[in-house]
Design an enzyme around this catalytic site. Structure first.
Site: not given
Length: 291
Positions: A102, A242, A269
């Site tokens: 991320s 995601d 995610h």
């Protein structure tokens, strides 16, 4: 263990032997400000005989917290410098792999541009190439939520009541679709949420008040035009559901020379939590190829 940095302390943990034949892997957590807890399962990548280094970026987790810092203190350059300080202190700066999840993938790409020497490979996991792309994808995904959930989100955001239980329940609907589809929530992820709630300084300053905002001081961040400067072999991964939708990570694949991608079909995610065996197999093979 901690390492001094700018008068503060960076906490880190090493699993395995930093002097092993296989090059060590440094893992960058997300947020900014999420802490290392939810990345703990990535220590399984040490099973093929390499060291895995987890650490808490300045401002969160077990590293120094600075809740009263000026918002301008929290910059991309700060955390790039902290990472460079960490790998130098560990003596691995001339030969290591880098994996970012991320926000960590955004930071990893920044490091790869600024410090290409010694970087054997780059794994960018569930990350956007710009925050404009992130906001656009989030708006699209929010538009696919049930109408009553969309209405609840919009109403509380307009009223500024983001700590209400009704609003948080609506956010969880989004997160259960696009952040982590596991029920119950893994304890490592619960620990990350808890530490962010205890001190949201970094997250709220740089990102904003919620997962789909990207309205903080990093609002205009982008690395799209600088991606061709990345020379390390690059793997870009994401989940099929995601919140880092294909449009947010495609620039990494299109603009980094030789980059390749992999999408985990049952994940959102956090593929390393949602499909851990497949994640270990895909990332482990990539690392071994570039040791």
């Amino acid at each position: 263990m901690t390492i001094p940095f700018r008068g503060h302390e960076t906490w880190y943990q090493v699993t395995g032997d930093l002097q092993a034949d296989r090059a060590p892997l440094v893992v960058l957590h997300g947020g900014p400000g999420a802490g290392h807890d939810y990345c703990l399962p990535m220590r399984s990548l040490a099973e093929d005989g390499r060291a895995v280094v987890l650490y808490d970026q300045l401002g969160c987790g077990n590293s120094t917290h600075l809740p009263d810092a000026d918002p301008g203190f929290w910059t991309v350059e700060l955390w790039v410098e902290e990472l460079a300080n960490l790998v130098a202190a560990l003596g691995i700066e001339r030969r290591f792999h880098l994996l970012g999840q991320s926000w960590g993938g955004m930071l990893a790409a920044e490091y790869a541009v600024a410090h290409p020497d010694g970087l054997l490979s780059l794994s960018i996991c569930d990350s956007p190439a710009s925050n404009e792309l992130w906001r656009s994808a989030a708006a699209r995904l929010r538009g696919e939520l049930p109408p009553d959930v969309q209405e609840t989100l919009a109403r509380h955001e307009a009223a500024g009541t983001l700590d209400s239980e009704e609003y948080l329940a609506a956010v969880r609907v989004y997160e259960q679709r696009h952040v982590c589809r596991l029920d119950p929530m893994p304890p490592e992820l619960a620990a990350t949420y808890a530490q962010m709630a205890a001190d949201p300084t970094v997250y709220h300053t740089t990102n904003g008040p919620h997962e789909f905002s990207a309205t903080g001081t990093f609002r205009d961040w982008t690395i799209v035009d600088r991606l061709p400067a990345i020379t390390a072999p690059t793997l870009v991964i994401a989940g099929a559901y995601d919140e880092a939708a294909p449009e947010v990570w495609t620039p990494f694949v299109e603009r980094i020379p030789g980059a390749r991608s992999h999408v985990f079909p049952h994940s959102s995610h956090l593929p390393h939590l949602e499909e851990p065996e497949a994640f270990q197999a895909v990332v482990g093979a990539f690392l071994r190829t570039h040791d």
